[in-house]
Scaffold this motif. Structure first.
Motif, short mmCIF file in Angstrom:
data_model
loop_
_atom_site.label_atom_id
_atom_site.label_comp_id
_atom_site.label_asym_id
_atom_site.label_seq_id
_atom_site.Cartn_x
_atom_site.Cartn_y
_atom_site.Cartn_z
N LYS A 43 -18.38 -37.08 -9.24
CA LYS A 43 -18.27 -38.58 -9.84
C LYS A 43 -17.52 -38.31 -11.22
O LYS A 43 -16.92 -39.43 -11.62
CB LYS A 43 -19.50 -38.67 -10.11
N ASN A 44 -17.65 -37.17 -11.81
CA ASN A 44 -17.13 -37.07 -13.15
C ASN A 44 -15.84 -36.27 -13.34
O ASN A 44 -15.35 -36.13 -14.56
CB ASN A 44 -18.20 -36.47 -14.10
N ARG A 45 -15.16 -36.05 -12.46
CA ARG A 45 -13.77 -35.29 -12.71
C ARG A 45 -12.64 -36.17 -12.06
O ARG A 45 -12.79 -36.91 -11.11
CB ARG A 45 -13.99 -34.00 -11.52
N ARG A 46 -11.68 -36.14 -12.90
CA ARG A 46 -10.40 -36.68 -12.46
C ARG A 46 -9.11 -35.59 -12.65
O ARG A 46 -9.24 -34.73 -13.53
CB ARG A 46 -10.25 -37.91 -13.07
N SER A 47 -8.10 -35.76 -12.01
CA SER A 47 -6.75 -35.12 -12.51
C SER A 47 -5.76 -36.11 -12.87
O SER A 47 -5.66 -37.03 -11.98
CB SER A 47 -6.79 -34.11 -11.31
N VAL A 48 -4.84 -35.50 -13.43
CA VAL A 48 -3.58 -36.13 -14.00
C VAL A 48 -2.32 -35.41 -13.75
O VAL A 48 -2.31 -34.41 -14.19
CB VAL A 48 -3.49 -36.80 -15.23
N PRO A 49 -1.23 -35.62 -12.52
CA PRO A 49 -0.17 -34.73 -12.30
C PRO A 49 0.51 -34.39 -13.70
O PRO A 49 0.61 -35.20 -14.66
CB PRO A 49 0.76 -35.58 -11.35
N SER A 50 1.00 -33.16 -13.78
CA SER A 50 1.89 -32.68 -15.22
C SER A 50 3.26 -32.67 -14.43
O SER A 50 3.47 -31.60 -13.77
CB SER A 50 1.35 -31.52 -15.62
#
Length: 147
Positions: A43-50
């Motif tokens: 629910k609280n985790r997200r990721s953004v590509p680098s």
């Protein structure tokens, strides 16, 4: 959870001075507390590509491959949605020269490092190196540090 793909899995025959087996007796059951934790993370985790990390991933992959194949060191390289995990299985020894240099590169490139018991794979130690290709956020706070 994330789907994982094994990039390569190397095992080399090696001589052991003593033959031993350790049974840790651990199970893979998920307790209610673990289930709550997994729900919280989902629910609280997200990721953004680098873009920079994705562009530099080949150095990590090449180093793991060279270390394993050149020196017959057991290794697994696993790709997951947000990066790579390199499991390096080593015995107690003095690692010098080029092996030391390759291990040092992995220590520098890795975002997370774990030192574990390697006996399940017939080794003294397991070095587990994680290389993230994404910025990871938990509760909108970044947990990765690429500095």
């Amino acid at each position: 959870m994330d789907e994982q793909k094994i990039i390569f899995n190397n095992r080399f025959e090696k001589e052991k001075f003593e033959d031993y087996k350790t049974d840790l007796g651990t199970g893979n059951t998920i307790t209610p507390e673990a289930d709550d934790f997994l729900k919280f993370i989902q629910k609280n985790r997200r990721s953004v590509p680098s873009k920079e990390r994705i562009a530099d991933k080949d150095k990590f992959i090449k180093t793991v491959y060279e270390l394993s194949n050149s020196f017959e060191i057991d290794a697994d390289l696993i790709e997951f949605a947000e990066g790579y995990i390199a499991n390096i299985y080593v015995d107690y020894a003095c690692y010098t020269g080029y092996i030391k240099k390759l291990l040092a590169i992995l220590f520098i490139l890795a975002d997370d490092i774990s030192f574990l018991d390697g006996s399940k794979e017939n080794a003294d130690m397991l070095f587990s190196f994680t290389y993230h290709t994404h910025h990871i956020f938990l509760n909108n706070r970044e947990t990765t540090d690429f500095s």
